[in-house]
Design a protein around this motif. Structure first.
Motif, PDB file in Angstrom:
ATOM      1  N   MET A   1       0.810  -1.224   0.000  1.00 36.78           N
ATOM      2  CA  MET A   1       0.000   0.000   0.000  1.00 36.78           C
ATOM      3  C   MET A   1       0.843   1.273   0.000  1.00 36.78           C
ATOM      4  SD  MET A   1      -2.986   1.190  -0.387  1.00 36.78           S
ATOM      5  CE  MET A   1      -4.384   0.240   0.150  1.00 36.78           C
ATOM      6  N   PRO A   2       1.931   1.384   0.785  1.00 37.84           N
ATOM      7  CA  PRO A   2       2.721   2.626   0.718  1.00 37.84           C
ATOM      8  C   PRO A   2       3.258   2.905  -0.688  1.00 37.84           C
ATOM      9  CG  PRO A   2       3.310   1.394   2.680  1.00 37.84           C
ATOM     10  CD  PRO A   2       2.420   0.500   1.845  1.00 37.84           C
ATOM     11  N   GLU A   3       3.740   1.860  -1.362  1.00 38.80           N
ATOM     12  CA  GLU A   3       4.258   2.033  -2.721  1.00 38.80           C
ATOM     13  C   GLU A   3       3.137   2.440  -3.668  1.00 38.80           C
ATOM     14  OE1 GLU A   3       4.847  -0.654  -0.807  1.00 38.80           O
ATOM     15  OE2 GLU A   3       7.025  -0.639  -0.538  1.00 38.80           O
ATOM     16  N   TYR A   4       1.968   1.825  -3.492  1.00 40.29           N
ATOM     17  CA  TYR A   4       0.822   2.165  -4.317  1.00 40.29           C
ATOM     18  C   TYR A   4       0.437   3.636  -4.130  1.00 40.29           C
ATOM     19  CZ  TYR A   4      -4.028   2.523  -5.826  1.00 40.29           C
ATOM     20  OH  TYR A   4      -5.189   2.942  -6.419  1.00 40.29           O
ATOM     21  N   LEU A   5       0.351   4.070  -2.870  1.00 41.02           N
ATOM     22  CA  LEU A   5      -0.025   5.456  -2.590  1.00 41.02           C
ATOM     23  C   LEU A   5       1.007   6.443  -3.127  1.00 41.02           C
ATOM     24  CD1 LEU A   5      -1.451   4.946   0.995  1.00 41.02           C
ATOM     25  CD2 LEU A   5      -2.754   5.462  -1.084  1.00 41.02           C
ATOM     26  N   MET A   6       2.282   6.101  -3.022  1.00 43.41           N
ATOM     27  CA  MET A   6       3.326   6.967  -3.571  1.00 43.41           C
ATOM     28  C   MET A   6       3.202   7.037  -5.091  1.00 43.41           C
ATOM     29  SD  MET A   6       5.862   9.018  -3.207  1.00 43.41           S
ATOM     30  CE  MET A   6       6.409   8.903  -1.535  1.00 43.41           C
ATOM     31  N   ARG A   7       2.966   5.908  -5.716  1.00 44.85           N
ATOM     32  CA  ARG A   7       2.825   5.873  -7.179  1.00 44.85           C
ATOM     33  C   ARG A   7       1.611   6.678  -7.630  1.00 44.85           C
ATOM     34  NH1 ARG A   7       3.195   0.808  -7.309  1.00 44.85           N
ATOM     35  NH2 ARG A   7       0.993   0.261  -7.426  1.00 44.85           N
ATOM     36  N   ARG A   8       0.490   6.562  -6.923  1.00 43.95           N
ATOM     37  CA  ARG A   8      -0.737   7.273  -7.307  1.00 43.95           C
ATOM     38  C   ARG A   8      -0.653   8.772  -7.095  1.00 43.95           C
ATOM     39  NH1 ARG A   8      -6.146   5.433  -7.563  1.00 43.95           N
ATOM     40  NH2 ARG A   8      -6.571   7.504  -8.363  1.00 43.95           N
ATOM     41  N   THR A   9       0.137   9.216  -6.085  1.00 41.64           N
ATOM     42  CA  THR A   9       0.113  10.626  -5.691  1.00 41.64           C
ATOM     43  C   THR A   9       1.434  11.354  -5.891  1.00 41.64           C
ATOM     44  OG1 THR A   9       0.763  10.158  -3.405  1.00 41.64           O
ATOM     45  CG2 THR A   9      -1.605  10.083  -3.912  1.00 41.64           C
ATOM     46  N   SER A  10       2.469  10.646  -6.275  1.00 42.64           N
ATOM     47  CA  SER A  10       3.818  11.214  -6.391  1.00 42.64           C
ATOM     48  C   SER A  10       4.264  11.887  -5.088  1.00 42.64           C
ATOM     49  CB  SER A  10       3.912  12.219  -7.535  1.00 42.64           C
ATOM     50  OG  SER A  10       3.775  11.566  -8.762  1.00 42.64           O
ATOM     51  N   GLY A  11       3.676  11.472  -3.966  1.00 43.91           N
ATOM     52  CA  GLY A  11       4.064  12.015  -2.675  1.00 43.91           C
ATOM     53  C   GLY A  11       3.504  13.390  -2.366  1.00 43.91           C
ATOM     54  N   VAL A  12       2.633  13.924  -3.221  1.00 40.65           N
ATOM     55  CA  VAL A  12       2.045  15.241  -2.996  1.00 40.65           C
ATOM     56  C   VAL A  12       0.978  15.102  -1.901  1.00 40.65           C
ATOM     57  CG1 VAL A  12       0.750  17.156  -4.017  1.00 40.65           C
ATOM     58  CG2 VAL A  12       2.504  15.968  -5.353  1.00 40.65           C
ATOM     59  N   VAL A  13       1.186  15.800  -0.791  1.00 43.17           N
ATOM     60  CA  VAL A  13       0.339  15.641   0.385  1.00 43.17           C
ATOM     61  C   VAL A  13      -1.136  15.910   0.075  1.00 43.17           C
ATOM     62  CG1 VAL A  13      -0.114  16.458   2.727  1.00 43.17           C
ATOM     63  CG2 VAL A  13       2.234  16.156   1.947  1.00 43.17           C
ATOM     64  N   GLY A  14      -1.439  16.989  -0.619  1.00 47.44           N
ATOM     65  CA  GLY A  14      -2.834  17.307  -0.922  1.00 47.44           C
ATOM     66  C   GLY A  14      -3.499  16.262  -1.782  1.00 47.44           C
ATOM     67  N   VAL A  15      -2.769  15.701  -2.739  1.00 48.84           N
ATOM     68  CA  VAL A  15      -3.313  14.654  -3.608  1.00 48.84           C
ATOM     69  C   VAL A  15      -3.528  13.381  -2.790  1.00 48.84           C
ATOM     70  CG1 VAL A  15      -2.898  13.259  -5.669  1.00 48.84           C
ATOM     71  CG2 VAL A  15      -2.239  15.665  -5.652  1.00 48.84           C
ATOM     72  N   LEU A  16      -2.577  13.055  -1.918  1.00 51.58           N
ATOM     73  CA  LEU A  16      -2.693  11.892  -1.037  1.00 51.58           C
ATOM     74  C   LEU A  16      -3.928  12.017  -0.145  1.00 51.58           C
ATOM     75  CD1 LEU A  16      -1.471   9.280   0.203  1.00 51.58           C
ATOM     76  CD2 LEU A  16      -0.195  10.777   1.757  1.00 51.58           C
ATOM     77  N   GLU A  17      -4.088  13.188   0.464  1.00 51.48           N
ATOM     78  CA  GLU A  17      -5.236  13.412   1.348  1.00 51.48           C
ATOM     79  C   GLU A  17      -6.549  13.307   0.566  1.00 51.48           C
ATOM     80  OE1 GLU A  17      -4.549  13.661   4.627  1.00 51.48           O
ATOM     81  OE2 GLU A  17      -2.438  13.654   4.104  1.00 51.48           O
ATOM     82  N   ARG A  18      -6.588  13.867  -0.636  1.00 48.22           N
ATOM     83  CA  ARG A  18      -7.810  13.796  -1.462  1.00 48.22           C
ATOM     84  C   ARG A  18      -8.132  12.352  -1.810  1.00 48.22           C
ATOM     85  NH1 ARG A  18     -10.464  17.390  -4.957  1.00 48.22           N
ATOM     86  NH2 ARG A  18     -10.062  18.796  -3.239  1.00 48.22           N
ATOM     87  N   LEU A  19      -7.131  11.572  -2.208  1.00 43.35           N
ATOM     88  CA  LEU A  19      -7.354  10.172  -2.569  1.00 43.35           C
ATOM     89  C   LEU A  19      -7.904   9.391  -1.378  1.00 43.35           C
ATOM     90  CD1 LEU A  19      -7.110   7.758  -4.508  1.00 43.35           C
ATOM     91  CD2 LEU A  19      -4.729   7.528  -3.752  1.00 43.35           C
ATOM     92  N   ILE A  20      -7.297   9.565  -0.210  1.00 46.53           N
ATOM     93  CA  ILE A  20      -7.735   8.817   0.968  1.00 46.53           C
ATOM     94  C   ILE A  20      -9.118   9.286   1.426  1.00 46.53           C
ATOM     95  CG2 ILE A  20      -7.231   8.359   3.403  1.00 46.53           C
ATOM     96  CD1 ILE A  20      -4.245   8.281   2.563  1.00 46.53           C
ATOM     97  N   GLU A  21      -9.350  10.586   1.394  1.00 44.33           N
ATOM     98  CA  GLU A  21     -10.658  11.107   1.792  1.00 44.33           C
ATOM     99  C   GLU A  21     -11.760  10.589   0.869  1.00 44.33           C
ATOM    100  OE1 GLU A  21     -12.864  15.400   1.692  1.00 44.33           O
ATOM    101  OE2 GLU A  21     -10.809  15.370   2.431  1.00 44.33           O
ATOM    102  N   ASP A  22     -11.537  10.684  -0.443  1.00 42.93           N
ATOM    103  CA  ASP A  22     -12.540  10.190  -1.390  1.00 42.93           C
ATOM    104  C   ASP A  22     -12.687   8.669  -1.287  1.00 42.93           C
ATOM    105  OD1 ASP A  22     -12.886  12.791  -2.188  1.00 42.93           O
ATOM    106  OD2 ASP A  22     -11.988  12.543  -4.172  1.00 42.93           O
ATOM    107  N   GLY A  23     -11.568   7.975  -1.046  1.00 42.66           N
ATOM    108  CA  GLY A  23     -11.618   6.522  -0.864  1.00 42.66           C
ATOM    109  C   GLY A  23     -12.419   6.138   0.366  1.00 42.66           C
ATOM    110  N   ALA A  24     -12.227   6.855   1.462  1.00 44.02           N
ATOM    111  CA  ALA A  24     -12.971   6.566   2.685  1.00 44.02           C
ATOM    112  C   ALA A  24     -14.468   6.804   2.471  1.00 44.02           C
ATOM    113  CB  ALA A  24     -12.453   7.415   3.840  1.00 44.02           C
TER     114      ALA A  24
END
Length: 161
Positions: A66-89
């Motif tokens: 999962m960490p590698e997947y999240l890094m790949r999906r978001t390129s480590g951009v905090v706002g994109v990571l937060e949006r993905l997790i928020e929308d996923g939840a």
């Protein structure tokens, strides 16, 4: 207060927000060194500890691939990571799945479309990976009761008895 690094680098005047608040320049996460990887995992652990999904598994965001997947999906951009997790939840709750995994997150289209943002200034970072097109988010039919936000955590449970 000094203007942000972004403003100084680009020769801009301080904005009203910059004059009123202490702004923190936050770069994207990287995983090229053990320290950078640890910082990213610490961030994911913090998010994970605050998610209230009924079927959440231990290390849901920090275990396996999962960490590698999240890094790949978001390129480590905090706002994109937060949006993905928020929308996923939200999708996890709407669908009744009540947990996050790669299959669910693959169905989430990350969109930062906002007419007030200026792409030429870097306000909208490139979003890699699957589901990057703008469009309606997948829904699981009729909206169910929001069970995640009804949970007030362990401290409220002891106080209620």
């Amino acid at each position: 207060m000094d203007p942000s690094v972004h403003a100084r680098v680009h020769g801009l005047e301080a904005t009203q927000t910059e004059r009123r608040f202490d702004l923190v320049e936050l770069d994207r996460f990287r995983t090229t060194t053990p320290e950078e990887t640890a910082a990213f995992l610490d961030h994911l652990n913090g998010i994970e500890s605050n998610l209230r999904l009924l079927k959440a598994k231990p290390k849901m965001l920090t275990g396996g691939g999962m960490p590698e997947y999240l890094m790949r999906r978001t390129s480590g951009v905090v706002g994109v990571l937060e949006r993905l997790i928020e929308d996923g939840a939200q999708e996890a709750m709407d669908s009744g799945k009540e947990l996050l995994d790669e299959n669910l997150l693959d169905e989430i289209a990350i969109s930062l479309d906002d007419p007030s943002r200026d792409p030429s200034t870097g306000e909208i970072p490139p979003i890699p990976g699957k589901g990057t097109t703008a469009g309606p988010r997948k829904t699981g039919g009729q909206r169910k009761k929001n069970t995640t936000f009804d949970d007030r955590g362990p401290s409220a449970a002891g106080a209620a008895s």
